[in-house]
Design a protein around this motif. Structure first.
Motif, PDB file in Angstrom:
ATOM      1  N   UNK A   1      19.135   0.191  -4.275  1.00 58.50           N
ATOM      2  CA  UNK A   1      19.190   0.455  -2.829  1.00 58.50           C
ATOM      3  C   UNK A   1      19.611   1.902  -2.575  1.00 58.50           C
ATOM      4  N   UNK A   2      19.135   2.459  -1.436  1.00 55.97           N
ATOM      5  CA  UNK A   2      19.525   3.824  -1.056  1.00 55.97           C
ATOM      6  C   UNK A   2      20.966   3.873  -0.575  1.00 55.97           C
ATOM      7  N   UNK A   3      21.433   2.752  -0.016  1.00 55.06           N
ATOM      8  CA  UNK A   3      22.771   2.716   0.554  1.00 55.06           C
ATOM      9  C   UNK A   3      22.880   1.551   1.511  1.00 55.06           C
ATOM     10  N   UNK A   4      23.831   1.661   2.435  1.00 56.40           N
ATOM     11  CA  UNK A   4      24.117   0.579   3.378  1.00 56.40           C
ATOM     12  C   UNK A   4      23.667   0.987   4.782  1.00 56.40           C
ATOM     13  N   UNK A   5      23.041   0.049   5.503  1.00 56.97           N
ATOM     14  CA  UNK A   5      22.711   0.331   6.911  1.00 56.97           C
ATOM     15  C   UNK A   5      23.484  -0.612   7.821  1.00 56.97           C
TER      16      UNK A   5
ATOM     17  N   UNK B   1      32.172   2.292   1.119  1.00 56.62           N
ATOM     18  CA  UNK B   1      32.803   2.898  -0.063  1.00 56.62           C
ATOM     19  C   UNK B   1      32.083   2.479  -1.341  1.00 56.62           C
ATOM     20  N   UNK B   2      31.635   1.226  -1.381  1.00 53.91           N
ATOM     21  CA  UNK B   2      30.925   0.743  -2.578  1.00 53.91           C
ATOM     22  C   UNK B   2      29.617   1.526  -2.732  1.00 53.91           C
ATOM     23  N   UNK B   3      28.905   1.740  -1.600  1.00 54.01           N
ATOM     24  CA  UNK B   3      27.672   2.546  -1.664  1.00 54.01           C
ATOM     25  C   UNK B   3      28.007   3.965  -2.106  1.00 54.01           C
ATOM     26  N   UNK B   4      29.146   4.488  -1.633  1.00 53.01           N
ATOM     27  CA  UNK B   4      29.585   5.839  -1.985  1.00 53.01           C
ATOM     28  C   UNK B   4      29.816   5.994  -3.485  1.00 53.01           C
TER      29      UNK B   4
ATOM     30  N   UNK C   1       0.818  -1.222   0.000  1.00 54.27           N
ATOM     31  CA  UNK C   1       0.000   0.000   0.000  1.00 54.27           C
ATOM     32  C   UNK C   1       0.844   1.261   0.000  1.00 54.27           C
ATOM     33  N   UNK C   2       2.018   1.216   0.627  1.00 49.36           N
ATOM     34  CA  UNK C   2       2.839   2.429   0.639  1.00 49.36           C
ATOM     35  C   UNK C   2       4.084   2.196  -0.208  1.00 49.36           C
ATOM     36  N   UNK C   3       4.793   3.282  -0.483  1.00 45.51           N
ATOM     37  CA  UNK C   3       6.058   3.172  -1.199  1.00 45.51           C
ATOM     38  C   UNK C   3       7.122   2.729  -0.207  1.00 45.51           C
ATOM     39  N   UNK C   4       8.004   1.847  -0.641  1.00 42.20           N
ATOM     40  CA  UNK C   4       9.102   1.423   0.221  1.00 42.20           C
ATOM     41  C   UNK C   4      10.422   1.765  -0.464  1.00 42.20           C
ATOM     42  N   UNK C   5      11.330   2.406   0.267  1.00 40.10           N
ATOM     43  CA  UNK C   5      12.681   2.651  -0.243  1.00 40.10           C
ATOM     44  C   UNK C   5      13.625   1.876   0.671  1.00 40.10           C
ATOM     45  N   UNK C   6      14.630   1.225   0.083  1.00 39.76           N
ATOM     46  CA  UNK C   6      15.364   0.184   0.815  1.00 39.76           C
ATOM     47  C   UNK C   6      16.843   0.472   1.012  1.00 39.76           C
ATOM     48  N   UNK C   7      17.306   0.212   2.226  1.00 42.93           N
ATOM     49  CA  UNK C   7      18.743   0.072   2.473  1.00 42.93           C
ATOM     50  C   UNK C   7      19.091  -1.403   2.367  1.00 42.93           C
ATOM     51  N   UNK C   8      20.311  -1.705   1.902  1.00 43.84           N
ATOM     52  CA  UNK C   8      20.797  -3.072   2.038  1.00 43.84           C
ATOM     53  C   UNK C   8      21.480  -3.134   3.401  1.00 43.84           C
TER      54      UNK C   8
ATOM     55  N   UNK D   1      23.865   6.275   0.532  1.00 41.06           N
ATOM     56  CA  UNK D   1      23.843   6.673   1.934  1.00 41.06           C
ATOM     57  C   UNK D   1      24.549   5.657   2.813  1.00 41.06           C
ATOM     58  N   UNK D   2      25.039   6.123   3.942  1.00 40.78           N
ATOM     59  CA  UNK D   2      25.420   5.227   5.024  1.00 40.78           C
ATOM     60  C   UNK D   2      24.534   5.597   6.212  1.00 40.78           C
ATOM     61  N   UNK D   3      23.668   4.676   6.644  1.00 42.21           N
ATOM     62  CA  UNK D   3      22.777   4.935   7.785  1.00 42.21           C
ATOM     63  C   UNK D   3      23.154   3.976   8.898  1.00 42.21           C
TER      64      UNK D   3
END
Ligand SMILES: [Zn+2]
Length: 485
Positions: A182-186, A207-210, A135-142, A215-217
């Motif tokens: 993915x948005x980045x790494x968590x 660094x790979x996400x960079x 039902x909602x939008x989902x944005x994902x960190x790996x 993002x780094x969260x």
């Protein structure tokens, strides 16, 4: 089909003051935001005395834990949240390899998903979710945890024992996830498996996400006596990996040994890093209750070798008596005997204790409270890291100073629940149903925590800017002509 929302006050989500207007929507687009005196539409909604605003963003959610059993995210969407950022705290469902599929299945079973783990890569997982529909939008960190588990080093291997091949395989997983969107790494560095990871390991992966402007969260390594060191580690990781940064829930728990002024100092350090050119933001929960991992108070020596070994060791009365003296970490108020603050959220082995605090469990079982704690961990066995507790962790004053601060966006930090289906009894807690909206009902309406509440309060929900999170063009969180509704 067109829809007309009449007579409301528009909060457009950009920080503009509220103004009276009608809103016309054609198909999925906003076509007019102005006074439309004689306009007609297939459906007319009278918003007299109400505020018309864009959907909210929960910038730190754990709805991915329950999404398979609750794709309509009832408790979230009914708070007005239409986008959730998930995969946080180093905990996630993908990638899943032959080495980790059982681990992922085990955790999802905690939330009543009994189906197969059909995906391997991050891309396959996102495909499975979009085929299911939400039902909602989902944005994902790996998540760092899923990556570690998928190369078979989960919660039992220190960075110093990670081989070059394993590190290379983990980097490949981050790359694959970033390519998939993915948005980045968590990470979650206060508990297993993140607790075993060195700063260098995290920098290597971030660094790979960079490279993808990701993002780094991070759920920091410490939010109490070593908060400042943890913030400095976070800044070092963002700086050396070339990522953008999100400090997850920068809330300081009360009576856990944080120095006077530790929170202010952490915030000032982030503000200085921003002035130095780093793109770092932060967020906070809007309630006094928070949840955490029950096993995270255990000392490292009882955690080496993985959860099954830990559960086995904890059967030994001698080990128990040593461990209870060495649990002064994480939720340090437990070590101080404040078990009444700690409510177990769920236990597959003992469903009758869900929601009870540990003194209530001790009464029920007629046992010492520490033995109750150890018995629950022992029974969970390999699922010991999935045991969660809910506690009164923040003071009302502390929550107020955070939600008031312009650097902080709001988060639920909880999985979505539902009054229908198996989650009704499994996850009946306040943060799922009111974690976001409590900010409006309590801090804005009752307490007047924000000075210019009428405009600030609505931008607070979108402060994790759509552009920042690369959500622009995908979903809309401003109410302006031409935007998708
Ligand atoms: Zn979290």
């Amino acid at each position: 089909m067109n829809i007309l929302i009449r007579n409301g006050w528009v909060a457009d989500g950009t920080g503009n003051p509220l103004y009276p207007a009608d809103v016309m929507i054609e198909d999925d687009r906003i076509v007019a935001v102005e006074r439309l005196h004689n306009a007609q539409a297939a459906r007319i909604i009278d918003a007299d005395g109400k505020i018309v605003c864009p959907g909210f963003i929960d910038c730190h959610s754990h709805t991915d834990w329950t999404i398979h059993t609750n794709p309509t995210v009832q408790s979230t969407i009914r708070q007005g949240v239409t986008t959730e950022i998930v995969g946080n705290c180093g905990i996630g469902n993908a990638p899943a390899s032959d080495l980790s599929r059982e681990y992922v299945a085990n955790r999802l079973r905690e939330y009543c998903y009994e189906g197969p783990i059909t995906w391997s890569t991050f891309a396959e997982y996102l495909d499975a979710i979009s085929r299911m529909g939400t039902s909602c939008n989902l944005a994902w960190f790996v998540s760092h945890g899923a990556i570690r588990e998928s190369v078979g080093i989960g919660g039992s291997t220190k960075s110093s024992d990670v081989t070059k091949e394993q590190m290379g395989a983990m980097k490949n997983h981050v790359r694959e996830a970033m390519e998939a969107g993915a948005l980045g790494l968590s990470t979650g560095l206060e508990y297993e498996p993140g607790r075993l990871a060195s700063t260098e390991e995290i920098i290597g992966l971030a660094k790979v996400a960079g490279e993808y402007d990701g993002y780094y969260a991070s759920h920091l390594r410490n939010y109490a006596e070593s908060l400042q060191t943890a913030i400095e580690e976070f800044i070092e990781i963002v700086n050396l990996s070339g990522t953008r940064g999100e400090v997850s829930h920068l809330n300081v728990r009360y009576n856990t040994g944080a120095e006077e002024g530790a929170w202010q100092r952490a915030v000032e350090t982030i503000e200085q890093a921003r002035r130095d050119g780093l793109n770092i933001q932060t967020d906070c929960v809007g309630l006094e209750d928070g949840f955490g991992c029950l096993a995270a108070i255990l000392p490292p020596w009882v955690r080496t070798g993985g959860p099954e070994r830990t559960a086995k060791l904890l059967q030994d009365p001698k080990v128990r008596s040593n461990v209870r003296n060495e649990c002064d970490r994480y939720w340090r108020f437990i070590h101080r005997g404040e078990w009444d603050r700690v409510h177990i959220m769920q236990s597959r082995q003992f469903p009758e204790i869900a929601g009870k605090n540990f003194f209530e469990i001790a009464d029920l079982w007629k046992k010492d409270v520490w033995d109750c704690y150890f018995d629950i961990l022992v029974a969970a066995g390999s699922g010991l890291d999935h045991l969660l507790a809910l506690a009164l962790v923040f003071t009302e004053e502390h929550v107020a100073e955070m939600v008031r601060h312009p650097l902080f966006s709001l988060e639920g930090d909880i999985p979505s629940s539902s009054l229908d289906g198996p989650l009704r009894d499994k996850l009946p807690y306040r943060p799922s149903y009111a974690g976001m909206i409590h900010f409006l009902t309590h801090h804005v309406k009752e307490k007047h925590t924000l000075r210019s509440a009428r405009t600030q309060s609505f931008t607070k929900f979108v402060i994790f800017k759509t552009a920042q999170a690369n959500l622009n063009g995908v979903v809309t969180h401003v109410l302006l002509v031409g935007r998708k509704s």
